[in-house]
Design an enzyme around this catalytic site. Structure first.
Site: not given
Ligand code: FAD
Length: 634
Positions: A62, A126, A386, A433
């Site tokens: 995205n 997209e 997001h 992501s």
């Molecule tokens: C439904 C949905 C659709 C999406 N669609 C898109 C898209 O089409 N394109 C795009 O680019 N982005 C999309 N996104 C956004 C993208 O997924 C997020 O922006 C991104 O994953 C955020 O990264 P993060 O590392 O902060 O969290 P995450 O990738 O969610 O990682 C969190 C991590 O923390 C770990 N964790 C959680 N709690 C604990 C704990 N207590 N102890 C140890 N580990 C823990 C989890 O296991 C995981 O490994 C979407 C998100 C969602 C929810």
């Protein structure tokens, strides 16, 4: 407790979480740490290959700015994000992530992620910022690079991190437990990078009963980032900015491809398009109501007005969109083929990331080229990466951040040595992501620099560790001591199980803080009542009970959710206006107040006193006021 081994791990940089931000952090930290002979360790509660929000895969990246193509500038991206967040954004952070994000995307491609290309070899978009991918294995590919970078021996999987350990005001590591073995983990580190995602199931979900667990946001991200940073004493920002996505109803399938790629309309039961019939409402939210694209919360709001007036169901007009696209082809044979291709793309969009939506369509005989499909506003989520914005208040990049936003190492919270990225860092929405991965990389480089310049080992007293161990494992003991005092383990006056605790939290948030049942509406009195009930819930959290390690994790997930909830309610109460109708509506302060509330609403929990502090921080623009916006009226 006696049968729990304590495992102590010493490292320099500790990455907590294994999602997109953490995987980006691992790659970058490994590179810089090697140069300085430092150690990097990563801990995830799940298996990095399929953990976090991208576990199931995605159908689009995205955030891709395409700076090299010259089509977009950093300013374009900052304008887009600022407008979508109704003026409340850290432009320094958004610009910093935007200038690094393309390189993360190029790395994904190098590592093997198939990104769609047109006949000329250019990426298929997209929308303006989104790239289409064959993303079923997106997370596996990104995780493999992270694992190769820091080495499998430095990764702890299936270890649930509960909270921070401190050396006075400085971070000193984290504590948690294995969800598979009787092991209590103590990670001692000079710098900690929090990347445990956002939070779901804080509010009562639409899906209950047989659908329980179904949500737009992945059920396993439960507010651990917010809890960790709050408990360390970090200042938080935008805790009021929840995200409510409009998605295909009941299975939460993505709508992006339908809007952007298939150019579908949405209509109510009467066949009216609220984006047209309700357009005058946008005047009440100027200047943001006049911006193109219309901010996500305002689009939600126009649909919600229809629902409130009893004009539902709201439909995505899939049949109309597909017909229109196939009608562009005149040859009947070619048209049939075009329709077939479009239909495959539609199904693949779900199969790439929300398989249950494809199952729901199949099981309800939904043929998208024949019949429209219902969409609805989901329950609220906390996802700073997001269209939400909640997370820690972090220091900005030296070359972009004004002094008010810069106090040391970039992406470091207000706690020394504690860095945040992805959903864990606030006020920098729309990183998604790819941007979360890029932010993880920048934050990790900064964390390594912190370790080089602050080489002293953290001091952690045994008393702190044994108190934490006792508190964290307490639910196992509570269950064991009381389990025989009942004939039904779920009902026992001596304890509360994680699920019942979660239901209670969700009911409070739903009814008092503007959830689905309250039509996303609240007011001061409701919020105050909610605070009163949250205080009772907090009191009862000491009675949480767990029959096994899995349930122990569930207990702590819900304590984490409760802290996320409290910071949310406090901040919604603090901000005396409605700025994001469509996310939440304060009926007692129903309009936007640019004069008094065009600012960040921050909060901080003070570890030494247990008191909360609410803070206003200024919005400082590096790219000017709402430039280049286009009025919808023409
Ligand atoms: C439904 C949905 C659709 C999406 N669609 C898109 C898209 O089409 N394109 C795009 O680019 N982005 C999309 N996104 C956004 C993208 O997924 C997020 O922006 C991104 O994953 C955020 O990264 P993060 O590392 O902060 O969290 P995450 O990738 O969610 O990682 C969190 C991590 O923390 C770990 N964790 C959680 N709690 C604990 C704990 N207590 N102890 C140890 N580990 C823990 C989890 O296991 C995981 O490994 C979407 C998100 C969602 C929810």
């Amino acid at each position: 407790m006696e049968n729990f081994e304590t495992v102590e791990v010493k490292t320099d940089v500790l990455i907590v979480g294994g999602g997109m931000a953490a995987c980006g952090a691992a790659v970058e930290a490994a590179y810089w740490a090697k140069k300085h002979n430092l150690q990097v360790t990563l801990v995830d509660k799940a298996a990095v290959d399929r953990s976090g929000a991208v576990a199931m895969g995605l159908s689009a990246i995205n955030q891709y700015v395409g700076l090299k193509d010259g089509k977009n500038t950093l300013k374009d991206y900052v304008d887009y994000v600022r407008n979508d967040l109704m003026g409340i954004t850290r432009e320094d952070l958004v610009a910093d992530i935007a200038r690094h994000v393309d390189s993360s995307v190029h790395l994904f491609e190098k590592w093997g992620l198939p990104i769609w290309k047109d006949e000329a070899g250019n990426y298929v978009h997209e929308g303006r910022w989104q790239l289409m991918i064959n993303g079923e294995s997106y997370k596996v590919i990104v995780a493999e690079a992270a694992k190769n970078a820091i080495g499998i021996d430095n990764i702890y999987e299936r270890v649930f991190v509960v909270g921070p350990i401190m050396d006075g005001d400085k971070i000193a590591g984290a504590v948690g437990f294995s969800v598979r073995e009787n092991k209590f983990y103590v990670f001692k580190a000079k710098a900690v990078l929090v990347a445990m995602g956002g939070a779901v199931h804080v509010f009562k979900p639409r899906s209950s009963g047989e659908g329980l667990g179904r949500a737009w946001y992945p059920p396993w991200n439960s507010g651990s980032s917010a809890y960790f940073t709050l408990k360390a004493g970090a200042e938080m920002t935008c805790q009021e900015v929840r995200f409510i996505p409009v998605r295909f109803k009941d299975a939460y399938g993505p709508v992006g491809a339908w809007f952007l790629l298939f150019k579908s309309r949405v209509t109510n039961a009467l066949g009216e398009s609220y984006m047209e019939t309700r357009r005058s409402e946008l005047q009440n939210w100027m200047p943001y109501g006049g911006v193109k694209p219309v901010p996500a919360n305002l689009r939600n709001w126009l649909g919600m007005l229809d629902v409130k007036e009893g004009k539902g169901p709201i439909y995505m007009r899939t049949e109309e969109a597909l017909k229109k696209l196939s009608d562009e082809v005149t040859d009947p044979k070619e048209r049939k083929k075009k329709m077939h291709d479009l239909e495959s793309e539609a199904w693949e969009d779900f199969l790439d990331m929300t398989i249950s939506q494809a199952i729901l369509w199949a099981s309800t005989n939904l043929v998208p080229e024949e019949k429209p499909s219902e969409i609805a506003a989901a329950e609220p989520y906390f996802i700073g990466s997001h269209s939400g914005a909640s997370g820690a208040w972090v220091s900005g990049p030296e070359d972009l951040a004004p002094p008010e936003y810069q106090w040391g190492y970039s992406y470091m919270s207000t706690v020394s040595g504690l860095f945040c990225a992805g959903d864990a860092s606030g006020a920098s929405s729309h990183k998604f992501s790819s941007g979360s991965h890029a932010e993880g990389r920048i934050a990790a480089k900064s964390a390594v620099r912190y370790c080089v310049e602050n080489p002293e080992e953290p001091h952690v007293g045994d008393a702190q560790l044994s108190a934490l161990k006792e508190e964290i494992l307490q639910p196992l003991d509570t269950y064991e001591r009381n389990k025989d005092k009942t004939t039904d383990p779920e009902i026992n006056p001596n304890y509360i199980l994680a699920k019942s605790f979660m239901f209670r939290l969700q009911k409070i948030m739903d009814e008092y803080a503007g959830g689905v049942s309250a039509q996303f509406t609240t007011n001061q009195q409701l919020l105050e009542k909610g605070m009163e009930l949250l205080a009772f819930l907090k009191e009862d959290s000491s009675k949480l009970a767990a029959p096994d390690l899995h349930e122990l994790m569930r207990c702590w997930e819900n304590v984490h959710r409760m802290w996320q909830a409290e910071s949310h309610v406090r901040t919604v109460l603090f901000r005396e206006e409605t700025r994001w109708p469509g996310y939440y509506y304060r009926a007692d302060t129903p309009s936007m107040d640019e004069e008094n509330w065009k600012c960040f609403a921050n909060c901080r929990w003070t570890p030494s006193t247990g008191e909360w502090e609410m803070i206003k921080r200024p919005i400082l623009s590096i790219y000017g006021e709402i430039p280049d916006y286009e009025l919808l009226g023409g």
